[in-house]
Design a protein around this motif. Structure first.
Motif, PDB file in Angstrom:
ATOM      1  N   SER A  97       0.827  -1.207   0.000  1.00 59.44           N
ATOM      2  CA  SER A  97       0.000   0.000   0.000  1.00 59.44           C
ATOM      3  C   SER A  97       0.863   1.258   0.000  1.00 59.44           C
ATOM      4  CB  SER A  97      -0.904   0.017   1.241  1.00 59.44           C
ATOM      5  OG  SER A  97      -1.482   1.294   1.423  1.00 59.44           O
ATOM      6  N   GLU A 130      -1.823  -5.294  -2.862  1.00 59.57           N
ATOM      7  CA  GLU A 130      -2.199  -4.318  -1.836  1.00 59.57           C
ATOM      8  C   GLU A 130      -3.103  -4.947  -0.781  1.00 59.57           C
ATOM      9  OE1 GLU A 130      -4.615  -0.062  -1.663  1.00 59.57           O
ATOM     10  OE2 GLU A 130      -3.548  -0.626  -3.492  1.00 59.57           O
ATOM     11  N   ASN A 139       0.972  -3.996  -7.133  1.00 58.72           N
ATOM     12  CA  ASN A 139       0.639  -2.879  -6.245  1.00 58.72           C
ATOM     13  C   ASN A 139       1.323  -1.625  -6.751  1.00 58.72           C
ATOM     14  OD1 ASN A 139       3.367  -2.591  -4.879  1.00 58.72           O
ATOM     15  ND2 ASN A 139       2.881  -4.698  -4.285  1.00 58.72           N
ATOM     16  N   GLU A 140       0.973  -0.488  -6.168  1.00 57.59           N
ATOM     17  CA  GLU A 140       1.510   0.790  -6.624  1.00 57.59           C
ATOM     18  C   GLU A 140       2.842   1.129  -5.977  1.00 57.59           C
ATOM     19  OE1 GLU A 140      -1.262   3.992  -6.449  1.00 57.59           O
ATOM     20  OE2 GLU A 140      -2.872   2.875  -7.443  1.00 57.59           O
ATOM     21  N   HIS A 340      -5.952   6.614  -2.146  1.00 53.25           N
ATOM     22  CA  HIS A 340      -4.743   5.795  -2.247  1.00 53.25           C
ATOM     23  C   HIS A 340      -5.007   4.335  -1.888  1.00 53.25           C
ATOM     24  CE1 HIS A 340      -2.468   9.502  -2.745  1.00 53.25           C
ATOM     25  NE2 HIS A 340      -3.091   9.988  -1.684  1.00 53.25           N
ATOM     26  N   LYS A 342      -6.969   0.758  -3.204  1.00 52.78           N
ATOM     27  CA  LYS A 342      -7.521   0.206  -4.440  1.00 52.78           C
ATOM     28  C   LYS A 342      -9.010  -0.102  -4.286  1.00 52.78           C
ATOM     29  CE  LYS A 342      -6.235  -4.735  -3.938  1.00 52.78           C
ATOM     30  NZ  LYS A 342      -5.486  -5.834  -4.599  1.00 52.78           N
ATOM     31  N   GLU A 344     -10.890  -2.589  -4.944  1.00 55.69           N
ATOM     32  CA  GLU A 344     -11.314  -3.872  -4.381  1.00 55.69           C
ATOM     33  C   GLU A 344     -11.299  -3.840  -2.858  1.00 55.69           C
ATOM     34  OE1 GLU A 344      -9.648  -4.515  -8.480  1.00 55.69           O
ATOM     35  OE2 GLU A 344      -9.026  -3.418  -6.688  1.00 55.69           O
ATOM     36  N   ARG A 399      -6.466  -6.779 -14.031  1.00 56.18           N
ATOM     37  CA  ARG A 399      -6.664  -6.734 -12.587  1.00 56.18           C
ATOM     38  C   ARG A 399      -7.219  -8.052 -12.061  1.00 56.18           C
ATOM     39  NH1 ARG A 399      -6.117  -1.587 -10.391  1.00 56.18           N
ATOM     40  NH2 ARG A 399      -7.143  -2.219  -8.454  1.00 56.18           N
TER      41      ARG A 399
END
Length: 479
Positions: A97, A130, A139-140, A340, A342, A344, A399
């Protein structure tokens, strides 16, 4: 020139070689870091890699201990990367995250404590989606982890980084965790073994709740069943912080795995008589693995769940939302964080807000009926078998699969419905490599054992590994 360690060596043999001083801990660490430098840039399995100088210093200390006649245990000098949902002191725990990208764990979690006490050296983390949500590792913070057999495909998840690191011989063994197949699915998609232990076998600490939240569990992953069992012997064991943890001596898992499965009764769940949509070829590959069990003298017959699968799914949704939603809630105390997180994870939280105590108790009663129906199945069978996934590894940029075999998926995780049965019943389940499809991608077969039957399950998986050693020894391209 330092001696480069054979990357195919099993963890059991590596431990033996270290203790016999046939290879030094420094050589093991050098070899590991060299392979990570060569292979990890493409796969992105290992993240938050620690400074090489720090790691080599720890390896030198392990060698010095051995020189003094001291061993910390089975994992003495073994490099380990911890799944990025578990805390390792001094290493970032990001949970995948952006909100956690700079958090450095002040303490080790219980599982990591036990692995370090057995001599493991933590070299970094393995990548995870995440908050560990969704069986696709991206993930980001770090980006996606790519399948060991095809970098254009998903590694699975949430233990995707761990599975790929094993397949690419970056680690001798790995830890994973499993709620909705998070350990079994990536094992199957990367041609390694993964064990979801019995509920309470590997206690999780620290934990927000130790009484209700029993569906997630940590567990071992490995390329060989003997390695899997040895890692379980390190991870398992009761602990006061986890009052529902199992009290069986974990040393049993360090025993001999030799067994004769002749006469064992296997129940094949398949696609639940057509209820579960599955992509072409999956049942065929798993059927071939079942034929191997037949060749070992096992009887294999069709098994049917004693409860309507749709009712099991509805029960699952209540439990899943009740346990996952509160994990996201603290991050939403600051409204700015919502941007920030996601979609889901936000969906899981929003679904949980409407749940009532009455609904949860009704789902608990339904779960109890399901458990009792599984007990009835084990009057007929010694072990159950089911594919570990309903789809082949999909494109890494997707995704989640919106459809499976032409059937629309109504949630972001419905495509993994096949894994919920062992979880909901608290039963041990091991993903074993089943073979490869015509697409060249691996698939796993999940074996589900009787309550607290982890040891019997490991022995059966070991017999299967011995009977299929050539297939299981296959390496990914370029590894």
């Amino acid at each position: 020139m330092p001696h480069m360690v054979n990357p195919d060596i099993s963890a059991v043999d590596l431990s033996r070689a270290i203790h016999l001083k046939q290879v030094s801990c420094q050589e093991v660490m050098q070899s590991t870091l060299a392979r990570i430098a060569r292979l990890n840039p493409q796969s992105n399995a290992i993240v938050s890699l620690q400074e090489p100088e720090l790691l080599m210093a720890q390896a030198r200390e392990r060698d010095a201990q051995l020189a003094r006649g001291e061993s910390m245990g089975w994992m003495h000098g073994m490099p380990q990367a911890i799944k990025d949902l578990a805390n390792a002191k001094g290493v970032r725990t990001t949970l995948g995250s952006p909100l956690m990208k700079d958090f450095v764990a002040p303490e080790d979690g219980l599982m990591v404590q036990r692995m370090k006490a057995a001599g493991a050296i933590v070299i970094g983390k393995t990548n995870t989606p995440e908050f560990g949500l969704g069986s696709h590792t991206f993930n980001e913070v770090f980006g996606p982890t790519r399948n060991a057999w095809n970098p254009g495909k998903s590694a699975g998840g949430s233990s995707g980084g761990a599975a790929v690191a094993l397949a690419q011989r970056l680690l001798p063994v790995a830890d994973g965790s499993d709620f909705m197949g998070s350990l079994r699915n990536p094992a199957g998609w990367n041609h390694v073994f993964g064990l979801r232990p019995s509920q309470g076998r590997v206690p999780m600490s620290p934990a927000q709740d130790v009484f209700v939240a029993q569906l997630p569990t940590e567990g071992p992953m490995a390329r060989h069943v003997a390695d899997l069992a040895m890692l379980l012997s390190v991870q398992a064991g009761a602990h006061p912080s986890s009052p529902l943890s199992l009290t069986q001596d974990p040393a049993v898992f360090a025993g001999s795995l030799a067994s004769n499965p002749k006469g064992l009764r296997m129940g094949w769940l398949g696609n639940l008589q057509g209820y579960l949509p599955m992509e072409d070829g999956i049942l065929d590959v798993c059927q071939a693995a079942l034929n191997s069990f037949s060749g070992m003298g096992c009887s294999v017959d069709e098994a049917r769940l004693g409860m309507p699968p749709e009712e099991i799914w509805r029960t699952w949704l209540v439990w899943r939302q009740a346990l996952v939603g509160p994990r996201i809630a603290p991050f939403l105390l600051n409204p700015a964080n919502r941007a920030h997180i996601k979609a889901e994870a936000l969906w899981e939280h929003e679904q949980s807000l409407g749940l009532t105590g009455t609904q949860l108790l009704a789902a608990s009663a339904s779960r109890t009926r399901f458990y009792q129906s599984m007990l009835a199945l084990f009057d007929q069978f010694d072990v159950l078998a089911i594919p570990v996934a309903q789809v082949w590894p999909f494109d890494v940029g997707l995704r989640w699969p919106q459809t499976v075999a032409g059937q629309s998926m109504d949630t972001y995780h419905r495509w993994m419905e096949v894994v919920i049965y062992a979880t909901l019943a608290g039963l041990p389940s091991i993903s074993v490599p089943a073979g490869f499809g015509q697409n060249g991608l691996p698939m796993g077969l999940a074996l589900i054992g009787k309550p607290q039957g982890d040891w019997d399950l490991l022995k059966l998986a070991h017999a299967y590994e011995m009977a299929n050693s050539d297939m299981i020894a296959r390496r990914p391209p370029g590894v």
